[in-house]
Structures are given as C-alpha cells and as structure tokens.
Design a protein around this motif. Structure first.
Motif, mmCIF file in Angstrom:
data_model
loop_
_atom_site.group_PDB
_atom_site.id
_atom_site.type_symbol
_atom_site.label_atom_id
_atom_site.label_comp_id
_atom_site.label_asym_id
_atom_site.label_seq_id
_atom_site.Cartn_x
_atom_site.Cartn_y
_atom_site.Cartn_z
ATOM 1 N N ILE A 294 11.676 -0.937 8.381
ATOM 2 C CA ILE A 294 10.793 -0.682 7.232
ATOM 3 C C ILE A 294 11.486 -1.254 5.996
ATOM 4 O O ILE A 294 12.635 -0.910 5.703
ATOM 5 C CB ILE A 294 10.557 0.831 7.014
ATOM 6 C CG1 ILE A 294 10.002 1.493 8.287
ATOM 7 C CG2 ILE A 294 9.627 1.073 5.836
ATOM 8 C CD1 ILE A 294 10.116 3.006 8.276
ATOM 9 N N ILE A 295 10.785 -2.152 5.274
ATOM 10 C CA ILE A 295 11.304 -2.619 3.980
ATOM 11 C C ILE A 295 10.155 -2.617 2.976
ATOM 12 O O ILE A 295 8.977 -2.541 3.366
ATOM 13 C CB ILE A 295 11.938 -4.029 4.075
ATOM 14 C CG1 ILE A 295 10.912 -5.058 4.568
ATOM 15 C CG2 ILE A 295 13.176 -4.021 4.952
ATOM 16 C CD1 ILE A 295 11.408 -6.492 4.471
ATOM 17 N N PHE A 296 10.491 -2.718 1.683
ATOM 18 C CA PHE A 296 9.477 -2.705 0.636
ATOM 19 C C PHE A 296 9.624 -3.970 -0.189
ATOM 20 O O PHE A 296 10.741 -4.389 -0.532
ATOM 21 C CB PHE A 296 9.633 -1.474 -0.259
ATOM 22 C CG PHE A 296 9.532 -0.187 0.503
ATOM 23 C CD1 PHE A 296 8.289 0.333 0.859
ATOM 24 C CD2 PHE A 296 10.678 0.487 0.891
ATOM 25 C CE1 PHE A 296 8.204 1.522 1.573
ATOM 26 C CE2 PHE A 296 10.597 1.668 1.601
ATOM 27 C CZ PHE A 296 9.358 2.189 1.953
ATOM 28 N N ASP A 297 8.475 -4.582 -0.541
ATOM 29 C CA ASP A 297 8.545 -5.774 -1.391
ATOM 30 C C ASP A 297 8.432 -5.375 -2.858
ATOM 31 O O ASP A 297 8.304 -4.177 -3.194
ATOM 32 C CB ASP A 297 7.485 -6.803 -0.952
ATOM 33 C CG ASP A 297 6.061 -6.307 -1.145
ATOM 34 O OD1 ASP A 297 5.845 -5.366 -1.951
ATOM 35 O OD2 ASP A 297 5.146 -6.840 -0.488
ATOM 36 N N PHE A 313 1.600 -2.707 4.697
ATOM 37 C CA PHE A 313 0.841 -1.496 4.394
ATOM 38 C C PHE A 313 0.980 -1.219 2.900
ATOM 39 O O PHE A 313 2.087 -1.021 2.385
ATOM 40 C CB PHE A 313 1.395 -0.325 5.219
ATOM 41 C CG PHE A 313 0.688 0.982 4.998
ATOM 42 C CD1 PHE A 313 -0.700 1.084 5.119
ATOM 43 C CD2 PHE A 313 1.401 2.127 4.666
ATOM 44 C CE1 PHE A 313 -1.343 2.302 4.931
ATOM 45 C CE2 PHE A 313 0.774 3.345 4.467
ATOM 46 C CZ PHE A 313 -0.608 3.427 4.596
ATOM 47 N N ASP A 314 -0.189 -1.222 2.198
ATOM 48 C CA ASP A 314 -0.143 -1.018 0.743
ATOM 49 C C ASP A 314 -0.403 0.427 0.353
ATOM 50 O O ASP A 314 -0.645 0.734 -0.809
ATOM 51 C CB ASP A 314 -1.143 -1.960 0.066
ATOM 52 C CG ASP A 314 -2.575 -1.665 0.489
ATOM 53 O OD1 ASP A 314 -2.803 -0.657 1.218
ATOM 54 O OD2 ASP A 314 -3.475 -2.428 0.101
ATOM 55 N N SER A 341 12.855 -15.597 -2.609
ATOM 56 C CA SER A 341 11.592 -16.310 -2.827
ATOM 57 C C SER A 341 10.397 -15.533 -2.296
ATOM 58 O O SER A 341 9.263 -16.003 -2.358
ATOM 59 C CB SER A 341 11.646 -17.678 -2.114
ATOM 60 O OG SER A 341 12.768 -18.407 -2.533
ATOM 61 N N GLY A 342 10.666 -14.380 -1.735
ATOM 62 C CA GLY A 342 9.572 -13.565 -1.206
ATOM 63 C C GLY A 342 9.224 -13.879 0.228
ATOM 64 O O GLY A 342 8.241 -13.331 0.766
#
Lengths: 491, 321
Positions: A294-297, A313-314, A341-342
C-alpha cells in the motif's frame, strides 16, 4: 453336713452360719465375663506450638505429626517428648517438652533469635554499581556488596542501572549460608528489544512496521493482527477484539489523515480514529484479498498491490490494473513504489519489474536488464530518484539488491549466505535493507554496515520490516524475535 | 432341729434362685468405630471412610436409618516422612433405601503408594479417640513370560502366565481381558470382557468360572476355554463380521499387600497360612477400632498377541492395536 450342724449348739453359731451362707450366695452369683475389650482411656495431653516464622512442620519423637505452626497436637499421652520443628531453608530445631494430663503445654520457638538460622546474600552485577531492590525494597548499597541477617526463604532480587534493562532473579536464602545474586544487565543505550519474555508485547512473530503522524508505532504480526506501541503501552487489535479482517498482516501504511491501512491475507482494513472500514473482493472492487503493498501518491490516492493485479483507490472508486504476457496470465504484485516523476514501479513475484506511467507499462526483465532474479520482494526510490530493488533467492541463484539509475542496474550482494531481501526502507539519506540474516544500512556514499545478532543486540536475524520515527529511532520487526529499537543518536 | 433344717433348705433354694437371670441376646452395646482405607497403587486418588457401630434394638440392621458415618474427624496418611491430610467430602447416594443423607467420605489426590514402603493411617475423632493402622505396600511383580505370548500357543493346550515377587504373604487377583468392537445398528460399540478359566455346567447351563484370588503366582487358561469364550461373544449372531477383536489381549494381576491378603483370606474362610481364625468374621488391622487399611497395585502384562488367523477362524475381524 448334718454332723456339723449337730455340733453347733448355740444360737450365735447359727447366726454366723446364716451370714456365711448369704455371703456365699452373693459371691456365687458374681460373673467375670466380658464380651468386649475395655475401652482405652483417651489421653488428655495437649501441645500447642508456635514459631517465628510461621509454617514449620511439627515432629514429635521424630515422627511428622502432619501439623504446622501455629498448631495444636491434641490427645497425647503424658510424658516427655522430643519436639522438632522443620522448615524449608531453615535448620531444624529440637527441644524436649513434658506433657501432663488435662493440660495444654505451649511452646514458642523464635528461629530469628538464633544467628545461625539467618543467611546472607552477596549482590553482584555486570556492569557493577547497580541499584538493588530486594522484594521491592531499595537497598542502600550498590553492587557489589553483601548483607547478612536475612530470614531464610525465597527472595526476589532486581538490579537497576541507567540505560540498561532491569534484571530480576529469584533467590533462595538458607540458614547459615551465603547466597549469590548475580546478573548481567543488558545495555539499552543503543538497542532495546521487546519480546514476550521481557515486555508486554503480545507477539514475537512480526511482519512489518510503520510509524504514524503521532509517532505511534504500528506493527503487523502473522498471528494476532496488529499491535500499536506508543513506547508506553502495547495494544493488540485482533480478530476477537476488533474488526480487522485477518490475524495475518502483510503490510502497513499511514495516510496523511493518520489513518492506518492494513493489508492482510483476507482483504484491506482501514483504521481511522478507532473506526474500522474493511474492503474485500466481496464488498468492493478490490481485485484480490491478498494485499501485499500500500502506498499513497501526492494526490492522496492509495495504490494497492495484490496477488492478482493492483488498484488505485481514491476513497470511493477503485480502478484496477493487471498485466499479462505470453508467460504469465496475471500480475502478482509484491511491492509498489512511486518515483519523483510520478511513475509507479511495480515489483512482482513472477516477472520482474514493471513501470507504469499512468497509461503504459514498461517491462524490466532480469534477462534483459541483468539484475538478479525476476522474483522481486521489495522496491523503494531514494532521494536521487534511483530505484532500489530487493530480490528473492531462487533455486537457480542467490537473491540480492539491485539499484536502477534510469539507465542500468547495479547488483549488490550483502555479504550474507542467501541474500534474501525481505524489505527495503529508505529514510532521508539512509537505505535500510531487511534480510533473513540481519539488516544492512547504506549511507549516502553507499557505504554498507551490516547488523546481525553476531555484532549487535538485534534479537533475531529474520528481519521483516524497518521504520524510522520522529525521535530518530529505528524500529525493526523480526519474525520470531519481536520488536527492536535502534537509537540512531545515543542519549 | 427341724427349724434349722427348714432354714437351711430355704437358704439353699434362695441360693439357686438368686443365680437365675434372663437371657439377653443383644449383649452389652458398646460404640465401636470402623475405619476403612484401601490404597490404590495405580492412582493418586485415595479414599477412606469412617463410621460407628449402631444398635437398632431389633435383629434387623436395616432398621437403622441414621447414617453412622463420621465426618468431623481428621484422617492422615503417612508415606515415609510425608503426611497427607484427607479432605472430607460427600456424594449423593445411588441407593437411598436405608440412608437418605449423602454418602460421607474422606479423600486425597496426592498420595500414590510405591512398592515396599511402610504406610500409616490415623483417624483422630473429635472426642480424642484415635484409630491407627500400619501396612507395608506390596512388592512389584515381574512376569516370567520372557518371550511374547502367542495365542494359540504352539504345541500346547494351555496358556500359562506366571510372575515372581519378593513378597511372600501376597494374594493375587488375575483377570485375562480382551477388547472387541461390535457393529450395532451402524455404530461400533466397544466391549471389554474377562476370559474365564473354565466353564461349569449347572442344570444344563454352562457358567463361566473366573480365577479366584489366592497366593498362587501363576495361572493357566485352557485353550479350549479361550476358544469357547471367543465363540460365545457372537453366539446367536450369524453375522460374525460384525465383530472386530483387538489382537492384543491383556493380563491384569492385582497384587494385595499383607494386610489386605490377610483380610481377604480371613473373610473367605480359607484354611492356609494366612488364615486368621476368629469366632466372628470381623478381621481388622485397625488399632482402636475395626476396619481394614491396606494397599493393592495392578500390574499389566501386555506382551500377548492372538494369531490373526485364529481370530479370523471365528469369522471376526482383527484390530491391530
């Protein structure tokens, strides 16, 4: 008979004869027959014995009466007795007592009046100069020292030195003997281990760790769900006392809102301020219940890697991604990482590494890029935007570490036998590599320091996860050895 | 002179009449106490009972409906230097035809007798009355059957079992047990039965005879009896395959200590060296009262096996336990 009567001429003689005959009648009817033995008289001597300390076994004439002090030995014959008192750890005491009928003899024996009955303890520790608590009472001296005049019995000795773990040992003191209380105190200036045996932690089988915004440590286990630790109290959230989906936790992550996301082998659980929200493939679009990463942007979206693809998942909508090739029908995601860079980097257990730019996948196979194996265990991106790749050992090759700088992979071995990488954690300039033989620290110069039970106080070599807290402490989970705290700056 | 003769005659009559007394069949009643404790050498759990004699005023002892048990005594057992105080307890009676109050007893779950040890018991009543007894636990026995015993034995018509012990005055009680299962309405029911040593015919009916207790340290079972017993377990049932026999039967020898052996001997009126000949059949080894204090131990001999084909010859299945 008649001749005799004829000789009796006087009345007085007749009277005498009558009296004799009546006496004969009386005697002639007397019987001395008894069908039962006469009852023996019950002896009426009593002995009451007291002692200091209490609880001594009372012996009379070397026979255990089965009674302890203070106690009454009733119904004894009058006479002299050898009275002995026996008590564990104390010498026997014997005196002579005389009992009389219808009387209670009282005896009081004070062991403590006899110096031969008392014992000594010599306290020693490594390092020396420890404070000593004897049955929770602090003694005035510091180790090493000896105290005498102790009542024999069981004692509890606790040694205490600053920056060392307290050591507690049971000790038996016996009459006229010198007992030694010695303990080696574990230095906790830099390392502290928390195991079931020495702390309140509820499990030693730990799988992962993360730190939330309040500096609370969240620890995943393979048997009892998760444990939170605020350095004062361990709290366990398991399937019996909470809504967590499983006892087996694969991964943990904390979002900006301080919610704790728990990837289990039975779905995704989210704990927000004590409230649980659960997602499985049955109640959501989660592609698979085995959640491995699990990671978060930067936009707050969660990226969730599973045994069968991954999802974005937003908070309300699931967008699922998968990848297939001629060799593999699905993507078994083991870890995810986002670069500067995403781009999303996807480590898989079955075909190496993928880069996903939001639209397209790029394959990175071991055969083409010359890293170690296609069995990826963990990923992370450092402050120079380099991708660090941990790999599993396979039947054909060792595992190990590879670094991708955007052009090529550099392979590193950690100097261990298997090079099985369990986890990569990057914090500031440090890269922490967990293996099943200890863990490595790489600094900004890629200088490597390896920690194991051989050269440190690490409690177990099978390191599963590492996290860094706000006090510059490193928290290390092990599979079997509980939790370790490594103080990067010694106070 | 006549007066004198008359007077003497009167006195003689008085002499004869004065010695006459009425016959009392009950005798003098005296309260006696009865302590009974048989220690089981295969268990930690031991039980003792304490009661007193009673007088009903009739010839029927069942006229008494007041439980004669005594509950406020202290009973202790000594084994070497250790002393165990028994706890008083009660249990509901199955038969309340005479006494309706719960059965009273004393117990401990901490004493396990071992071989060749002196054991002592004392019951101290609240009145100060003390009942005591001493016994020596029996020696362990060793079976002489060196090799595993096979049933049926080769070239023999008897199954012989023997053992040896250091104790001389010891009674043994022997049981030869088999375990089998019977399929009853789809359920497999377990049975454990004793094999007789012989069969006796009374009025045309065969009755099993089991070994009686005694000093003999050997026992022989005729194979004919074993075979007859194995046939009998399925008698009247044509479906022999409903029966499954465990291939390993068992010999159990209960070894009594000397106190218990004497008690057993006296109550069975046997005429041998152990017999205590009493006018009344109330042998006791309790000082200060009546009753019995003794120990017994059970030794098992398991090195026995049926030949599978022998079991199968009856149509039974074999369980290889």
């Amino acid at each position: 008979m008649m001749k005799l009567i004829m000789k009796l001429q006087s009345k007085s003689n007749i009277r005498v004869l009558l009296v004799m005959l009546i006496f004969l009648i009386y005697l002639g009817c007397e019987k001395e027959i008894s069908t039962t033995a006469p009852d023996e008289e019950i002896p009426q001597g009593f002995l009451y014995v007291e002692s200091q300390p209490l609880g001594s076994t009372i012996y009379l004439n070397d026979k255990n009466t089965g009674r302890i002090t203070p106690g009454l030995v009733p119904y004894l014959e009058s006479g002299n007795y050898k009275l002995s008192l026996k008590k564990k750890y104390l010498r026997d005491t014997t005196i002579s007592v005389t009992l009389t009928d219808f009387d209670t003899s009282k005896v009081f024996i004070d062991y403590l009046q006899n110096p031969m009955m008392l014992g000594k303890i010599t306290f020693n520790s490594s390092p020396a100069n420890a404070s000593v608590y004897l049955n929770d009472s602090l003694l005035a001296n510091k180790t090493p020292f000896t105290i005498a005049g102790l009542t024999p019995g069981k004692y509890n000795v606790r040694f205490k030195i600053y920056n060392h773990r307290d050591s507690e040992i049971p000790l038996i003191v016996e009459s006229n003997k010198n007992s030694t209380a010695y303990s080696v105190l574990r230095d906790t200036a830099q390392w502290v281990d928390y195991q079931i045996a020495n702390s309140e932690i509820q499990s030693n089988i730990l799988t992962c760790v993360t730190v939330d915004n309040n500096n609370v440590k969240w620890i995943g286990t393979s048997n009892i769900g998760i444990i939170s630790f605020n350095e004062n109290q361990f709290i366990n959230f398991n399937t019996s006392n909470s809504l967590i989906l499983s006892s087996y936790v694969n991964c943990l992550a904390v979002n900006n809102d301080n919610s704790v996301w728990i990837g289990t082998n039975n779905g995704l659980s989210i704990l927000i301020n004590g409230t649980w929200t659960n997602f499985t493939h049955n109640n959501s679009d989660l592609p698979n219940d085995n959640v491995n990463s699990i990671i978060f942007d930067v936009n707050g979206n969660a990226w969730i890697g599973t045994n069968n693809g991954f999802s974005k998942f937003d908070g309300s909508t699931w967008q699922n991604y998968n990848y297939a090739s001629s060799s593999f029908e699905y993507l078994w995601v083991t870890d995810l990482a986002l670069d500067q860079s995403g781009n999303l980097w996807i480590g898989s257990n079955n075909f190496g590494i993928l880069k996903f730019d939001g639209n397209y996948f790029t394959e990175f196979q071991e055969s083409a890029y010359n890293f170690l194996t296609n069995r990826i265990t963990s990923l992370d991106v450092d402050n120079l935007d380099r991708l660090w790749v941990g790999q599993q050992l396979t039947s054909q090759s060792r595992g190990g570490l590879s670094i991708y700088n955007g052009a090529a992979f550099t392979n590193l071995y950690l100097g261990t036998t298997n090079n099985k990488i369990n986890n990569i954690f990057i914090s500031q300039q440090f890269k922490w590599i967990s293996t099943n033989e200890g863990f490595s620290m790489y600094d900004e110069n890629n200088s490597n320091t390896f920690f194991s039970t051989n050269n440190s106080y690490l409690s177990n070599n099978n390191v599963t996860g590492i996290a860094h807290d706000k006090n510059n402490n490193l928290w290390i989970t092990t599979l079997g050895g509980g939790l370790n705290k490594y103080k990067m700056v010694t106070k | 002179m006549n007066k004198i003769v008359l007077l003497i005659s009167l006195i003689l009559c008085l002499f004869i009449i004065s010695c006459e007394e009425n016959f009392n069949p009950f005798g003098d009643y005296k309260e006696r106490y009865v302590l009974t404790c048989l220690l089981d050498g295969n268990s930690n759990y031991q039980v003792a009972t304490l009661s007193k004699s009673y007088f009903t005023g009739t010839f029927n002892p069942f006229d008494n409906t007041t439980d004669p048990s005594i509950q406020d005594a202290e009973i202790r057992i000594w084994l070497a230097d250790s002393v165990y105080l028994l706890i008083d307890s009660t249990i509901e009676r199955g038969d309340t035809s005479q006494y309706i109050t719960p059965f009273k007893f004393y117990y401990t779950d901490k004493v396990k007798p071992v071989s060749n040890k002196v054991m002592e018991i004392e019951a101290l009543l609240s009145s100060g009355k003390r009942l005591t007894a001493v016994t020596v636990t029996p020696s362990d026995i060793t079976f002489n059957n060196g090799n595993p015993t096979v049933i049926p034995p080769v070239d023999e018509n008897y199954l012989n079992f023997s053992w040896r012990s250091q104790s001389v005055y010891t009674f043994y009680d022997i049981r030869f047990m088999i375990t089998y299962f019977k399929n009853e309405n789809g359920r497999s029911i377990k049975y454990k039965k004793e094999i007789p040593i012989a069969y006796n015919t009374h009025g045309g009916i065969e009755e099993p005879i089991f070994p009686s207790s005694g000093r003999s340290s050997s026992v022989s079972y005729p194979m004919e009896t074993v075979t007859k017993f194995l046939q009998s377990i399925s008698e009247g049932d044509e479906n022999k395959s409903n029966y499954s026999i465990e291939i390993k039967p068992l010999i159990e020898v209960l070894v009594m200590d000397e106190s218990l052996s004497r008690y057993y001997s006296s109550t069975n009126q046997a005429l041998n060296d152990l017999t205590v000949r009493l006018d009344e059949n109330d042998y006791t080894n309790i000082d200060g009262g009546l009753g019995i204090f003794g120990t017994y131990m059970t030794k098992k001999y398991t090195s026995i096996s049926f030949v599978a084909s022998y079991i199968q010859s009856f149509g039974y299945n074999v369980i290889y336990n």
